[in-house]
Design an enzyme around this catalytic site. Structure first.
Site, short mmCIF file in Angstrom:
data_model
loop_
_atom_site.label_atom_id
_atom_site.label_comp_id
_atom_site.label_asym_id
_atom_site.label_seq_id
_atom_site.Cartn_x
_atom_site.Cartn_y
_atom_site.Cartn_z
N GLY A 116 0.83 -1.19 0.00
CA GLY A 116 0.00 0.00 0.00
C GLY A 116 0.87 1.25 0.00
O GLY A 116 2.03 1.21 0.40
N CYS A 117 0.30 2.36 -0.43
CA CYS A 117 1.09 3.59 -0.55
C CYS A 117 1.54 4.13 0.81
O CYS A 117 2.73 4.36 1.04
CB CYS A 117 0.33 4.65 -1.34
SG CYS A 117 -1.32 5.03 -0.71
N HIS A 118 0.60 4.34 1.74
CA HIS A 118 0.99 4.80 3.07
C HIS A 118 1.93 3.79 3.73
O HIS A 118 2.91 4.18 4.37
CB HIS A 118 -0.25 4.99 3.95
CG HIS A 118 -1.20 6.03 3.48
ND1 HIS A 118 -0.92 7.38 3.54
CD2 HIS A 118 -2.45 5.92 2.95
CE1 HIS A 118 -1.97 8.06 3.07
NE2 HIS A 118 -2.90 7.20 2.71
N THR A 120 4.02 1.80 2.35
CA THR A 120 5.36 1.88 1.76
C THR A 120 6.21 2.88 2.50
O THR A 120 7.37 2.61 2.84
CB THR A 120 5.25 2.26 0.27
OG1 THR A 120 4.65 1.17 -0.45
CG2 THR A 120 6.62 2.55 -0.33
#
Length: 312
Positions: A116-118, A120
């Site tokens: 996931g972006c957050h 990461t």
């Protein structure tokens, strides 16, 4: 030698379109494209999945689970960009820079869960420090994350780009107020923490780019390291990596969350002094936070140069 066949299930979504943009001009792969009128036809999707060597799933969680079922009996290797399998047994977590073992697992795996972006941003800062004993597994972690509105998908993009958007959309907005954000399970599990961090995500009026920050009280850490000590630990861990770099210690300017927009790499910035430390992961939420990471994982799985097709 035949070119590997690639199918993007969910190409019309934000992540799928970004993956397609990175692959469309490449001559070392063959893209399989579904007829637009049949993109929700399960049998047509099954046919393309079974014809592919690599399948990207750019779908909501339940649809991604259904797509894995469609792949049963095929030789397709799957990269799932949804949340559905990031902590699931039998799936490899797709962040190669964490260790040689992570990279080798991705190279061999048939089932890779894209981070996931957050998550990461949190994991790139936290995992090495936990692994090296700098952060205890029971440390009370906190993290806040600034993101562009593209991370919310087509609906949020339309809301932010509407001429009639509310005045409140022009300022940063804190969300996830239940403190049960969907990225928390992977944040905790991948970093080996006893407890999930307190996590505050914030969306603002810009398209893409992300800054994820952890803050540490050094006196609560074993040996009471300084901020520069923590910088040295992170710099050593990521030395030689092509897509993650640690900024030289001592930066005292401003950090803009969109500074890495348009790039598929990530930069860590360590700030602080003897008593307190702040580590910020700066990257593109659609790049290293989503589609760029997915293409990186594909490259590793197929034995290609890791950065092929990526913007550094």
């Amino acid at each position: 030698m035949a070119k590997p066949k690639i199918y993007i299930d969910g190409k019309e979504g934000t992540t799928g379109l970004q993956i397609y943009d990175r692959l469309a001009g490449r001559e070392d792969i063959e893209l399989l494209l579904i007829d637009e009128e049949k993109r929700k036809d399960s049998e047509e999707r099954r046919k393309l999945i079974h014809a592919a060597d690599i399948v990207f799933l750019c779908l909501p969680d339940m649809a991604a689970i259904d797509a894995v079922a469609l792949a049963e009996g095929s030789k397709a290797r799957i990269i799932d960009a949804s949340t559905a399998h990031r902590t699931a047994a039998g799936w490899t977590y797709g962040m190669a820079e964490l260790s040689n073992a992570h990279r080798e697992a991705i190279q061999k795996s048939n089932r890779v869960a894209n981070p996931g972006c957050h998550a990461t941003g949190f994991i790139t800062s936290t995992y090495p420090l936990v692994a090296q004993g700098v952060i205890p597994k029971d440390y009370p972690m906190t993290v806040f994350s600034l993101t562009g509105y593209s991370g919310g998908g087509k609906k949020m993009i339309a809301e932010y780009e509407s001429p009639e958007k509310p005045q409140s959309y022009f300022a940063p907005r804190i969300y996830g107020l239940t403190l049960k954000h969907k990225h928390l399970p992977e944040m905790q599990k991948i970093c080996g923490l006893d407890f999930p961090p307190v996590f505050s995500p914030i969306v603002d009026d810009y398209y893409k780019g992300m800054a994820v920050t952890i803050q540490l009280q050094n006196r609560l850490l074993p040996g009471k390291p300084t901020a520069e000590d923590i910088y040295e630990k992170l710099a050593g861990w990521y030395d030689g990596q092509k897509l993650i770099k640690v900024h030289p210690f001592g930066y005292d300017g401003m950090i803009a969350a969109a500074d890495m927009a348009g790039r598929d790499s990530l930069e860590l910035i360590v700030n602080g002094h003897g008593e307190q430390t702040m580590v910020t992961a700066l990257f593109d939420n659609l790049g290293k936070g989503a589609s760029g990471a997915a293409v990186q994982n594909m490259n590793l799985m197929l034995g290609f140069e890791e950065t092929a097709g990526l913007a550094l």
